[in-house]
Design an enzyme around this catalytic site. Structure first.
Site, PDB file in Angstrom:
ATOM      1  N   ASN A 151      -5.478  -9.302  -8.193  1.00  0.00           N
ATOM      2  CA  ASN A 151      -5.585 -10.102  -6.970  1.00  0.00           C
ATOM      3  C   ASN A 151      -6.895 -10.881  -6.873  1.00  0.00           C
ATOM      4  OD1 ASN A 151      -6.229  -7.233  -6.793  1.00  0.00           O
ATOM      5  ND2 ASN A 151      -6.937  -7.654  -4.725  1.00  0.00           N
TER       6      ASN A 151
ATOM      7  N   THR B 258       0.833  -1.209   0.000  1.00  0.00           N
ATOM      8  CA  THR B 258       0.000   0.000   0.000  1.00  0.00           C
ATOM      9  C   THR B 258       0.863   1.252   0.000  1.00  0.00           C
ATOM     10  OG1 THR B 258      -1.760  -1.163   1.183  1.00  0.00           O
ATOM     11  CG2 THR B 258      -1.780   1.242   1.287  1.00  0.00           C
TER      12      THR B 258
ATOM     13  N   THR C 187      13.232   5.000  10.763  1.00  0.00           N
ATOM     14  CA  THR C 187      14.212   3.941  10.990  1.00  0.00           C
ATOM     15  C   THR C 187      13.822   2.688  10.211  1.00  0.00           C
ATOM     16  OG1 THR C 187      14.681   4.817  13.174  1.00  0.00           O
ATOM     17  CG2 THR C 187      15.344   2.535  12.771  1.00  0.00           C
TER      18      THR C 187
ATOM     19  N   GLY D 128       5.838  -7.754   1.100  1.00  0.00           N
ATOM     20  CA  GLY D 128       6.472  -8.918   1.723  1.00  0.00           C
ATOM     21  C   GLY D 128       5.507 -10.055   2.044  1.00  0.00           C
TER      22      GLY D 128
ATOM     23  N   CYS E  59      -9.562  -7.408   1.715  1.00  0.00           N
ATOM     24  CA  CYS E  59      -9.830  -6.079   2.270  1.00  0.00           C
ATOM     25  C   CYS E  59     -11.300  -5.705   2.156  1.00  0.00           C
ATOM     26  CB  CYS E  59      -8.996  -5.021   1.576  1.00  0.00           C
ATOM     27  SG  CYS E  59      -7.699  -5.678   0.573  1.00  0.00           S
TER      28      CYS E  59
HETATM   29  C1  LIG Z   1      -2.187  -7.065  -0.857  1.00  0.00           C
HETATM   30  C2  LIG Z   1      -2.093  -6.142  -2.008  1.00  0.00           C
HETATM   31  C3  LIG Z   1      -1.666  -4.813  -1.851  1.00  0.00           C
HETATM   32  C4  LIG Z   1      -1.385  -4.227  -0.496  1.00  0.00           C
HETATM   33  O1  LIG Z   1      -0.188  -4.682   0.063  1.00  0.00           O
HETATM   34  P1  LIG Z   1       0.017  -4.518   1.659  1.00  0.00           P
HETATM   35  O2  LIG Z   1       1.429  -4.934   1.875  1.00  0.00           O
HETATM   36  O3  LIG Z   1      -0.972  -5.429   2.301  1.00  0.00           O
HETATM   37  O4  LIG Z   1      -0.201  -3.095   1.973  1.00  0.00           O
HETATM   38  C5  LIG Z   1      -1.561  -4.022  -2.971  1.00  0.00           C
HETATM   39  N1  LIG Z   1      -1.843  -4.493  -4.183  1.00  0.00           N
HETATM   40  C6  LIG Z   1      -2.244  -5.760  -4.406  1.00  0.00           C
HETATM   41  C7  LIG Z   1      -2.533  -6.227  -5.783  1.00  0.00           C
HETATM   42  C8  LIG Z   1      -2.390  -6.620  -3.311  1.00  0.00           C
HETATM   43  O5  LIG Z   1      -2.810  -7.866  -3.522  1.00  0.00           O
END
Ligand SMILES: *Cc1c(COP(=O)(O)O)cnc(C)c1O
Length: 382
Positions: free
Chosen positions: A151, A72, A238, A200, A326
């Protein structure tokens, strides 16, 4: 059978080798990487090694890697930073209607500050058409941001063609590669992107760490935080050393295992797709039949209510999702499925199965049996 986890697009368990690294840098090697003493130097060295591993994994140089707090933040930083630094050149951004909200809502926020956006509808497979991108370009366009793989429906976008177009027209190109990295090849120069986001926790690393790749000489400015000079003045705060080191480890593993693991997952995925579309009446695959992530199978059902299905699966120890984690719990049908032209009453009945490194053929077989019996219970007569 013990619990089955088919929701790797939502998040993944931390890889055991990454967990060892995490723990090491939470305890013994806890130094602040900015400190000049032994503890600091040890942390600094580990961060720079992780940076090189991530850079190698996507074929770039390590100075082009910025560690962030996740996907994000990387998406926000990419789009905001690019838009602000280039507003003298223009105010127009092109994106797609099937982006993650981290992209879509960032672009929408910018439209309240004088930017304008073209939000392109995809085809019925969730793919953006290159000709639509070309047609949307104006002399005010400064940025195209289109995800690498979706996703919710697993569709892979034609980035190479869009990248070529962006380069021809002198427009910056960002991609959210959160779902694709580690599952299919992600080489920045093959895709033709200038900025790219990774998270990650979607690739067996911890939550709260991510990467923004920023091509050298890109006109971009830091917009999110005021603070220290970390990450070469590009991301104050940091460094999350444990997360960064763990991310370096999983990026390295992804490079070594991606191809073999993709072959394995494609077999499982195709068994799921075949089993479900043949056995369940009114089941449709959503997303692209071939241009899709190796680990991703998604469906809509005409005669099974989506929320009840997930509940029943959960009762039988199977974790799946309706689409995006989400938006779970919201009553609105998915913005991705509706953008693909799926009627809202069917878009409500969606199921996403996203596989990972611990899933087996046996689990797929068991799942198909369980689903058949649940379908019999839930199926409303057509
Ligand atoms: C999960 C996801 C994000 C967000 O990543 P986070 O590390 O959870 O903030 C953004 N883009 C896609 C396509 C995702 O699947």
């Amino acid at each position: 059978m013990s619990k089955i986890y088919f929701d790797h697009s939502a998040t993944t368990p931390v890889h055991p080798e990454a967990a060892v690294e995490l723990s090491r840098f939470l305890t013994n090697n806890f130094g602040n990487p900015t400190s000049s003493h032994y503890f600091g130097r040890q942390a600094r060295k580990a961060i720079e090694e992780a940076r090189e591993k991530v850079a190698f994994a996507i074929g770039v140089s390590s100075e082009e890697i910025i560690f962030t707090s996740g996907g994000t933040e990387a998406d926000n930083m990419a789009i905001h930073g690019l838009a602000y630094a280039n507003r003298h050149r223009g105010n127009h951004i092109i994106t797609s209607a099937v982006e993650h909200h981290a992209v879509l809502n960032t672009v929408k926020a910018l439209t309240k500050e004088g930017f304008t956006a073209s939000i392109l509808p995809p085809d019925r497979y969730g793919r953006v058409n290159v000709n639509d991108v070309a047609a949307a370009i104006t002399d005010k366009t400064i940025l195209i941001t289109i995800m690498h793989a979706n996703n919710e429906v697993g569709t892979i976008m034609p980035l190479t063609e869009i990248g070529r177009l962006a380069k021809e027209r002198g427009i910056y190109f960002h991609t959210d590669a959160v779902q694709s990295f580690g599952k299919i090849p992600v080489r920045v120069d093959d895709l033709g992107v200038d900025l790219l986001s990774i998270s990650g926790h979607k690739i067996y690393g911890p939550k709260g760490i991510g990467v923004l790749y920023l091509r050298a000489k890109t006109r971009w400015e830091q917009t999110l935080f005021h603070g220290g000079a970390q990450e070469q003045l590009r991301r104050a705060g940091t460094e999350n050393t444990p997360g960064i080191v763990a991310l370096g480890k999983v990026a390295e593993i992804a490079v070594n295992e991606q191809e073999r693991e993709a072959d394995r997952l494609i077999k499982l995925r195709d068994n799921l797709i075949k089993g479900i579309t043949q056995k369940i009446k009114g089941a449709h695959l959503t997303g692209h039949p071939t241009e899709r992530l190796p680990n991703h199978a998604s469906f809509c059902f005409e005669f099974i209510e989506g929320e009840s299905l997930l509940l029943k699966l959960d009762q039988r120890g199977i974790a799946a999702s309706s689409g995006a984690a989400c938006t779970a719990g919201s009553l609105e049908p998915s913005h991705v499925l509706t953008a693909m032209g799926i009627p809202p009453e069917i878009a409500h009945n969606s199921l996403r199965l996203s596989l990972g490194r611990d899933n087996t053929e046996l689990e797929v077989e068991y799942f198909l049996k369980v689903l058949s019996s649940i379908a019999e219970e839930l199926q409303v007569n057509p």
